[in-house]
Write a protein that holds these residues in place. Sequence first.
Motif, PDB file in Angstrom:
ATOM      1  N   LYS A   1       4.616  14.597   2.644  1.00  0.00           N
ATOM      2  CA  LYS A   1       3.644  15.493   3.274  1.00  0.00           C
ATOM      3  C   LYS A   1       2.768  14.794   4.308  1.00  0.00           C
ATOM      4  N   GLU A   2       2.401  13.552   4.052  1.00  0.00           N
ATOM      5  CA  GLU A   2       1.436  12.861   4.906  1.00  0.00           C
ATOM      6  C   GLU A   2       2.156  11.804   5.753  1.00  0.00           C
ATOM      7  N   LYS A   3       2.901  12.269   6.733  1.00  0.00           N
ATOM      8  CA  LYS A   3       3.728  11.387   7.558  1.00  0.00           C
ATOM      9  C   LYS A   3       2.883  10.443   8.427  1.00  0.00           C
ATOM     10  N   TRP A   4       1.627  10.811   8.671  1.00  0.00           N
ATOM     11  CA  TRP A   4       0.763   9.976   9.509  1.00  0.00           C
ATOM     12  C   TRP A   4       0.533   8.600   8.892  1.00  0.00           C
ATOM     13  N   ILE A   5       0.784   8.477   7.585  1.00  0.00           N
ATOM     14  CA  ILE A   5       0.569   7.201   6.892  1.00  0.00           C
ATOM     15  C   ILE A   5       1.411   6.089   7.526  1.00  0.00           C
ATOM     16  N   TYR A   6       2.633   6.422   7.921  1.00  0.00           N
ATOM     17  CA  TYR A   6       3.564   5.379   8.365  1.00  0.00           C
ATOM     18  C   TYR A   6       3.129   4.664   9.647  1.00  0.00           C
ATOM     19  N   PRO A   7       2.801   5.389  10.719  1.00  0.00           N
ATOM     20  CA  PRO A   7       2.340   4.643  11.908  1.00  0.00           C
ATOM     21  C   PRO A   7       1.040   3.886  11.675  1.00  0.00           C
ATOM     22  N   VAL A   8       0.148   4.461  10.866  1.00  0.00           N
ATOM     23  CA  VAL A   8      -1.127   3.784  10.583  1.00  0.00           C
ATOM     24  C   VAL A   8      -0.882   2.470   9.838  1.00  0.00           C
ATOM     25  N   LEU A   9       0.064   2.470   8.921  1.00  0.00           N
ATOM     26  CA  LEU A   9       0.337   1.276   8.111  1.00  0.00           C
ATOM     27  C   LEU A   9       1.130   0.222   8.883  1.00  0.00           C
ATOM     28  N   TYR A  10       2.179   0.665   9.558  1.00  0.00           N
ATOM     29  CA  TYR A  10       3.156  -0.308  10.057  1.00  0.00           C
ATOM     30  C   TYR A  10       2.963  -0.735  11.516  1.00  0.00           C
TER      31      TYR A  10
ATOM     32  N   LEU B   1       0.835  -1.206   0.000  1.00  0.00           N
ATOM     33  CA  LEU B   1       0.000   0.000   0.000  1.00  0.00           C
ATOM     34  C   LEU B   1       0.869   1.256   0.000  1.00  0.00           C
ATOM     35  N   ASN B   2       1.952   1.239   0.755  1.00  0.00           N
ATOM     36  CA  ASN B   2       2.878   2.368   0.784  1.00  0.00           C
ATOM     37  C   ASN B   2       3.438   2.641  -0.617  1.00  0.00           C
ATOM     38  N   PHE B   3       3.796   1.570  -1.310  1.00  0.00           N
ATOM     39  CA  PHE B   3       4.297   1.715  -2.676  1.00  0.00           C
ATOM     40  C   PHE B   3       3.230   2.307  -3.591  1.00  0.00           C
ATOM     41  N   ILE B   4       1.995   1.849  -3.459  1.00  0.00           N
ATOM     42  CA  ILE B   4       0.905   2.357  -4.298  1.00  0.00           C
ATOM     43  C   ILE B   4       0.661   3.843  -4.029  1.00  0.00           C
TER      44      ILE B   4
END
Length: 566
Positions: free
Chosen positions: A95-104, A81-84
């Motif tokens: 810009k959207e750093k919140w993605i990382y904790p939500v994903l991992y 999903l991160n790659f997509i």
Amino acid sequence: MSVNIFALLSLVSSVLIFSLGIFVFDQNRKSPRHILFFILCICASYWAFTESMMLGAESFATAYFWMKATALWTFVPPLTLNFIVVFTRPDAWQKEKWIYPVLYTPALIFCWMEIASSLITTVPEQAFGGYTFGYSQQTLFPLVEISWAVIIAIIAMLLCVQFYFTTTDHRKKQQTKYIVAGISVPAVIGLLTQQILPGLQFPIPDLTSASFLCFTGLVGYAIWKYRLFILNPATVADNILSTMIDGLVILNPDGNIVAVNRALCKMVDSLEEQCIGRPVGDIFYEESDKAKIVATLLERGSLSDYETTLRSPGGRAIPISFSGSVIRDTDGIVAGIIGVVRDITERKRAEEALTQARKKLNVLNAVTFSDIQNAIFSLTGYLHLEKSMPAGEHQQQFIDREIELVQVVADSLKYADLFQGLGLKSPVWQNVNQSFLLGISHLDISNLSRRLDVGDVEVYADPMLEHVFFALADNIREHAPTATEYSLTYTEKPEGLVLIFENNGESIPVSQKEKIFEREYGRRKGIGLYLSREILSITGITLSETGEPGKGARFEILVPKGTYRI
């Protein structure tokens, strides 16, 4: 020994996925998209390898070990999903750093649960295809885990579908199709072989990792057919823009900043996110300059080498040269403005220094010419008087005066010879240690002990800096015969850097501290100090004598901030 076909499929899949990751990474080792895909391939390859080992295990203990080792598979869905996200929204990863904790964070939790407990996987089970996963029947965690993975796969595919219908780039549309297919096949096969078919009591091993063969084949085809991940002009342009020395700014029709490169951010001492969205007038020192630039661009379509100034967050003015062009869409309507910003601080500094040097040179030339002209006029008068007077009458007085006038001309010519190089070349950054050693190399002062402690200090000065140090050292030889040592050191003060040249010879009287730098005083005592002050003043450097009575001579060279570096 029989070969387990399912274990072999997973092993082949592992090798191919890892090879694909290396190939993609080698195309562009700095691109976030390439790096992320490489990491995804490493994790997927590891997953396929550990599953292959478990399927082909010959004992329960071996199978149990490899089953636990497969726990890292939980990082494959979020990496996908991160790659997509990076593929469909290139700026989101910054810009959207919140993605990382939500994903991992969930991936880390599920991984720990599989390794350290039996809440998800229990013990491997023997099936006709070899050992396979045994899932806990006592908790809902296996269902939660698989549901989480499926939801991530669905989100990834929805992002791809949205991107497919919004992008106008035909190549990207085709690339997106194969990426969606590459993700869908392992997701569907994994759901079937892990949950649905086993739930229907259909004996089949988990083929999720083996199905990555399809993923490899589809992405490989996209690379071959549609240049996915291959270095292309767009990639090259991105790298050029990010590494170019000059600043780049892109504006929308309203004059707001929509993109900048690293060089411009460094120039105005701001982060990229602090620049984007701001009116471009915010970074110009004069608001009127923005209006002039935009008006000229709209009228002419382009602008070249327009000199203005930028403003740093601290209020510092940065002289720049701006060149830009209007961007128009297919209908000829203004879509934005692209501008290239070049820092011309060094150029302006050199121009100002050369202007100062030429002014000084003109004054020195005029004064020297006047001195020679006056001396020749006086000498001519004395010669006429001597010629008209009887022999012997006051003749010796005339001759003595004539000799003095000839000496004035000789001194003036010597003076002109010294300053003829002033301002001939632009000021440059010079190593103080090297310039000093070159300057004193023309003098025989080896009988004096020396202390040189200036490190790697560099100053921005006229190329005749070497002469300044020559004059200071020569001053010891001419006027401080009792000196036994000299030194050159430095210290920093709020107003700038001070180079200190001192000796332990005779002190300079307070009444003479300024006179020694005067031109008329120099005519009698040596013109080096007067010219030295002139050379240094070209770039705003000052020279003064600050020695105390009885402690020898002490010359201080004050270098303003911005014209020295350590």
